[in-house]
Design a protein around this motif. Structure first.
Motif, short mmCIF file in Angstrom:
data_model
loop_
_atom_site.label_atom_id
_atom_site.label_comp_id
_atom_site.label_asym_id
_atom_site.label_seq_id
_atom_site.Cartn_x
_atom_site.Cartn_y
_atom_site.Cartn_z
N HIS A 7 29.60 43.49 41.83
CA HIS A 7 29.52 42.58 40.67
C HIS A 7 30.18 43.31 39.50
O HIS A 7 29.61 44.26 38.95
CB HIS A 7 28.06 42.24 40.37
CG HIS A 7 27.43 41.50 41.51
ND1 HIS A 7 27.67 40.16 41.74
CD2 HIS A 7 26.62 41.93 42.51
CE1 HIS A 7 27.02 39.77 42.83
NE2 HIS A 7 26.37 40.83 43.32
N ALA A 8 31.39 42.87 39.22
CA ALA A 8 32.22 43.62 38.28
C ALA A 8 32.22 43.00 36.90
O ALA A 8 32.03 41.79 36.74
CB ALA A 8 33.65 43.70 38.80
N LEU A 9 32.44 43.86 35.91
CA LEU A 9 32.62 43.42 34.53
C LEU A 9 33.95 43.97 34.02
O LEU A 9 34.22 45.17 34.18
CB LEU A 9 31.48 44.00 33.66
CG LEU A 9 31.69 43.96 32.15
CD1 LEU A 9 31.75 42.52 31.62
CD2 LEU A 9 30.56 44.72 31.44
N VAL A 10 34.78 43.09 33.47
CA VAL A 10 36.03 43.55 32.84
C VAL A 10 35.93 43.29 31.34
O VAL A 10 35.82 42.14 30.90
CB VAL A 10 37.26 42.82 33.42
CG1 VAL A 10 38.53 43.30 32.71
CG2 VAL A 10 37.38 43.08 34.93
N CYS A 11 35.95 44.37 30.55
CA CYS A 11 35.91 44.25 29.08
C CYS A 11 37.34 44.28 28.56
O CYS A 11 38.12 45.15 28.94
CB CYS A 11 35.15 45.43 28.49
SG CYS A 11 33.53 45.65 29.21
N GLY A 12 37.65 43.32 27.71
CA GLY A 12 39.04 43.19 27.25
C GLY A 12 39.84 42.30 28.19
O GLY A 12 41.06 42.41 28.30
N ALA A 13 39.13 41.39 28.87
CA ALA A 13 39.75 40.55 29.91
C ALA A 13 40.68 39.48 29.34
O ALA A 13 41.47 38.90 30.07
CB ALA A 13 38.65 39.89 30.75
N GLY A 14 40.57 39.22 28.03
CA GLY A 14 41.50 38.27 27.42
C GLY A 14 42.82 38.93 27.08
O GLY A 14 43.77 38.25 26.65
N GLY A 15 42.89 40.23 27.25
CA GLY A 15 44.10 40.98 26.94
C GLY A 15 45.02 41.07 28.14
O GLY A 15 44.81 40.43 29.18
N PHE A 16 46.05 41.87 27.98
CA PHE A 16 47.12 41.97 28.99
C PHE A 16 46.63 42.57 30.31
O PHE A 16 46.60 41.89 31.35
CB PHE A 16 48.26 42.80 28.35
CG PHE A 16 49.29 43.32 29.29
CD1 PHE A 16 49.88 42.49 30.24
CD2 PHE A 16 49.71 44.66 29.21
CE1 PHE A 16 50.86 42.98 31.11
CE2 PHE A 16 50.68 45.14 30.06
CZ PHE A 16 51.25 44.32 31.01
N ILE A 17 46.19 43.83 30.27
CA ILE A 17 45.85 44.51 31.53
C ILE A 17 44.55 43.93 32.10
O ILE A 17 44.44 43.68 33.31
CB ILE A 17 45.71 46.04 31.31
CG1 ILE A 17 47.03 46.60 30.74
CG2 ILE A 17 45.36 46.75 32.62
CD1 ILE A 17 46.96 48.05 30.28
N GLY A 18 43.56 43.67 31.22
CA GLY A 18 42.28 43.13 31.68
C GLY A 18 42.46 41.81 32.42
O GLY A 18 41.81 41.58 33.45
N GLY A 19 43.32 40.94 31.92
CA GLY A 19 43.56 39.65 32.57
C GLY A 19 44.08 39.82 34.00
O GLY A 19 43.62 39.15 34.93
N HIS A 20 45.02 40.74 34.17
CA HIS A 20 45.56 40.98 35.52
C HIS A 20 44.52 41.65 36.42
O HIS A 20 44.46 41.38 37.62
CB HIS A 20 46.80 41.88 35.42
CG HIS A 20 48.02 41.18 34.87
ND1 HIS A 20 48.83 40.38 35.63
CD2 HIS A 20 48.54 41.15 33.63
CE1 HIS A 20 49.82 39.90 34.89
NE2 HIS A 20 49.67 40.35 33.66
N LEU A 21 43.69 42.51 35.80
CA LEU A 21 42.68 43.23 36.59
C LEU A 21 41.64 42.28 37.18
O LEU A 21 41.20 42.46 38.33
CB LEU A 21 42.02 44.30 35.71
CG LEU A 21 41.04 45.22 36.41
CD1 LEU A 21 41.71 46.02 37.53
CD2 LEU A 21 40.40 46.19 35.39
N VAL A 22 41.27 41.26 36.41
CA VAL A 22 40.29 40.28 36.92
C VAL A 22 40.81 39.69 38.25
O VAL A 22 40.08 39.62 39.25
CB VAL A 22 40.06 39.15 35.88
CG1 VAL A 22 39.27 37.99 36.50
CG2 VAL A 22 39.34 39.71 34.65
N ASN A 23 42.07 39.29 38.26
CA ASN A 23 42.64 38.70 39.48
C ASN A 23 42.61 39.70 40.63
O ASN A 23 42.28 39.36 41.76
CB ASN A 23 44.09 38.26 39.23
CG ASN A 23 44.18 37.22 38.13
OD1 ASN A 23 43.20 36.53 37.85
ND2 ASN A 23 45.34 37.12 37.49
N ARG A 24 42.98 40.94 40.32
CA ARG A 24 43.03 41.95 41.38
C ARG A 24 41.65 42.23 41.97
O ARG A 24 41.49 42.45 43.17
CB ARG A 24 43.65 43.24 40.86
CG ARG A 24 43.85 44.27 41.93
CD ARG A 24 45.11 45.08 41.71
NE ARG A 24 45.65 45.57 42.96
CZ ARG A 24 46.94 45.78 43.15
NH1 ARG A 24 47.82 45.53 42.22
NH2 ARG A 24 47.36 46.25 44.31
#
Ligand code: NAD
Length: 330
Positions: A7-24
């Motif tokens: 169960h992951a949390l991405v902080c800064g997910a509206g940004g450049f790297i965070g957005g791509h990381l969510v998909n990955r």
């Protein structure tokens, strides 16, 4: 701690790297992903419909508790940042990210997060080792004695050490990567926070479209840098996350180019040749910087390898689409 089933949390997910990381993270089998950013949702570069997307200000402690609750794997990328034009003129704002990092670490400890990834930066490196464009690539130990980029770099170095001491003193597992210039589609390309690859792509495309075949370059064009494509970045983040690497480690390309060479590639991709005007009083950062990848190769038998020309082609075609959309929606 593998991300599969996590169960992951991405902080800064509206940004450049965070957005791509969510998909990955979904691609790698995460059971759930919570995506958090302070920006209103319609300003996020991308949202994944499978993720739980929340707007929270992670400088606030309670918001960090809400964000971490029920998660076991945290990717802390939220920061007030931008290219040299932004960080040289917003040092206090950059340093205030210390609130986010402090409250996120405290919340992760309190809610029992299993592993915490922190995105540091090559801006932590001692400036005296980056005065010559003929760079000796930066090794991890070159961060000390400390003389990082003023403002932004000091905050990153401090937060790296907080991760270390939260591990040593409180047993919170942390992993820290020092990103070197990341670029790619779905990131900042205009407005003042953009970094060199996106800025150069945009300026070349604007010059082509306007017919005024000139470009302004910050500095004398001889500054050297390496640029990592976003797909290499997100792969590296997960590989480092899964690893036993306890010290901060470089995550960057070792393909070194001058800013002039970056412009050569962009011109070539756009099919134009421009007159170059060098603005020597603009913010230009250190004279030379490259990533020494000995350590990451030793640990992971891998280093970022996507060629600048290939990544820049993807980035330029996305920026071209964005420019068209901006013009047609006016
Ligand atoms: P970005 O600016 O696109 O993303 C950062 C996001 O964090 C933004 O969307 C911003 O709104 C969000 N944020 C800022 N303050 C927040 C707060 N208080 N609460 C919640 N969200 C907040 O930047 P990026 O390029 O995706 O960078 C991600 C991380 O990687 C940052 O920590 C950055 O310092 C680090 N980094 C990036 C690069 C690079 O080349 N892009 C290089 C070195 C390090």
């Amino acid at each position: 701690m593998h991300i599969r089933g996590a169960h992951a949390l991405v902080c800064g997910a509206g940004g450049f790297i965070g957005g791509h990381l969510v998909n990955r993270l979904f691609d790698e089998g995460a059971a759930s992903v919570r995506a958090v950013d302070v920006k209103p949702l319609d300003e996020w570069y991308q949202t994944n419909p499978k993720a739980e997307s929340l707007v929270l200000d992670l400088q606030e402690k309670d918001a960090c508790l809400t964000a971490t609750e029920g998660t076991d794997s945290v990717f802390q990328l939220a920061a007030d940042m931008g290219g040299m034009g932004f960080i040289e003129n917003n040092k206090a704002l950059c340093m205030l990210s210390v609130l986010t990092n402090t409250h996120m670490l405290l919340a992760a400890r309190k809610t029992g997060v299993k592993r915490f990834f922190y995105s540091s930066s090559a801006c932590v490196y001692n400036g005296e080792k980056q005065t010559n464009p003929d760079v000796v690539a930066l090794k991890e130990e070159d961060a000390y004695p400390a003389l990082p980029e003023d403002g932004y770099g000091w905050e990153k170095l401090f937060s790296e050490r907080m991760c270390r001491h939260f591990s040593e003193d409180y047993g919170l597992e942390t992993r820290v990567a020092r990103f070197h210039n990341v670029y790619g589609p779905l990131g900042t390309w205009t407005g003042g926070r953009e970094k060199a690859p996106a800025a150069i792509c945009r300026k070349v495309l604007e010059a082509k479209a306007s017919g005024k075949h000139e470009i302004e370059i910050w500095g004398d064009g001889h500054q050297t840098r390496s640029f990592m494509y976003i797909d290499d970045c997100t792969k590296g983040v997960l590989d480092i996350y899964h690893s036993d690497i306890l010290e901060p480690i470089n995550l960057g390309s070792s393909e070194l180019v001058t800013i002039n060479q970056l412009v050569d590639i962009a011109e070539d991709l756009a099919g134009v040749k421009l007159k170059r005007n060098y603005n020597l009083s603009a913010p230009k950062g250190v004279n030379g910087r490259n990533s020494d990848n000995t350590k990451i190769l030793g640990y992971l038998n891998w280093e970022p390898s996507i060629k600048l020309r290939d990544g820049l082609a993807q980035t330029m075609s996305w920026i071209e689409q964005e420019m068209l959309t901006t013009v047609t929606s006016r």
